[in-house]
Design an enzyme around this catalytic site. Sequence first.
Site, mmCIF file in Angstrom:
data_model
loop_
_atom_site.group_PDB
_atom_site.id
_atom_site.type_symbol
_atom_site.label_atom_id
_atom_site.label_comp_id
_atom_site.label_asym_id
_atom_site.label_seq_id
_atom_site.Cartn_x
_atom_site.Cartn_y
_atom_site.Cartn_z
ATOM 1 N N ASP A 43 120.871 67.096 -17.531
ATOM 2 C CA ASP A 43 119.998 68.181 -17.077
ATOM 3 C C ASP A 43 118.547 67.783 -17.305
ATOM 4 O OD1 ASP A 43 118.605 70.547 -16.644
ATOM 5 O OD2 ASP A 43 120.130 71.795 -17.591
ATOM 6 N N HIS A 77 121.448 69.554 -13.469
ATOM 7 C CA HIS A 77 121.174 70.972 -13.694
ATOM 8 C C HIS A 77 122.005 71.898 -12.798
ATOM 9 C CE1 HIS A 77 118.812 74.320 -15.153
ATOM 10 N NE2 HIS A 77 118.503 74.681 -13.914
ATOM 11 N N SER A 132 121.735 78.458 -14.437
ATOM 12 C CA SER A 132 120.297 78.497 -14.685
ATOM 13 C C SER A 132 119.793 79.942 -14.739
ATOM 14 C CB SER A 132 119.573 77.659 -13.631
ATOM 15 O OG SER A 132 118.220 77.479 -13.950
#
Length: 284
Positions: free
Chosen positions: A227, A257, A99
């Site tokens: 996600d 995620h 991320s």
Amino acid sequence: MTMTSATSRPTPLPSLKALHTGSGEPLLLLHGFMMSPRCWEPVAARLSHTCEVFAPALIGHWGGPELRGRYLNVAALADEIENQLDELGWRTCHIAGNSLGAWVGFELARRGRARTLTAIAPAGGWGCPSLLQLRIGLKFLALVPIVALGKQLGPALRFSGPARRLALAALSGDPSVVPARAVTTAITAALHCPAMLPLLVGGLRMPGPDHLSTLKTPVRLLICERDRVTPNLAYAERFLRELPDSADRILVHGAGHVPMLEAPDRIAALIAEHVHAGVHRRAA
């Protein structure tokens, strides 16, 4: 790895400035927004047999360097990581980021610090300004009152069933396989993140990586099928389109995620494979 029920409530672990373990190829692991190095612990344990693993807490995150100023962006996060790499004596290293950590990884690669880069559900796949950027900003801004409330609650409510289900929905594709302690730790990290608003203000004013097509670093892009934070159809499209043809593009089936929490074996294997390919490439 033995999994425990995600409905139990173990005692939160203490904060961690950095995880540093193992020996071998230098490998930097970078966590995501409002997370901590502890999200990497299961993966780091698996990689430490062949790599010297360093997973620091980012500025203003739980366990990380103190936040200074009212604004924070990816460039500043990368500056601090570079200082830490210099202290370790790592001119270059392999990098894996999730991320926000993947976005920082792309910036470090642009600066010539990465031997290889594994980008897991990377942030930054938007234009500036753009509707995608606005959408992700509003999504995280909606968490501000939730985090503020969580800080006022006692542990029984802070780690209650609804709070844990909310965290699991954001982080995982299959909540049933996420260890209970990992959920508790993720909630704790989110409640101890003074960088939240400064990074939303500073980071979302900064365009995503603009050097993808010319990146020389070998890249492995891991897209997480479930996600819910940066859904693939919208947020992975730019990376899929702009990364060089030589970059790996892999779909991690069933994962959310932060796939390290639910699939540490798979993620460790995918990182290790990319690291080893990079070593062989450099030796050739």
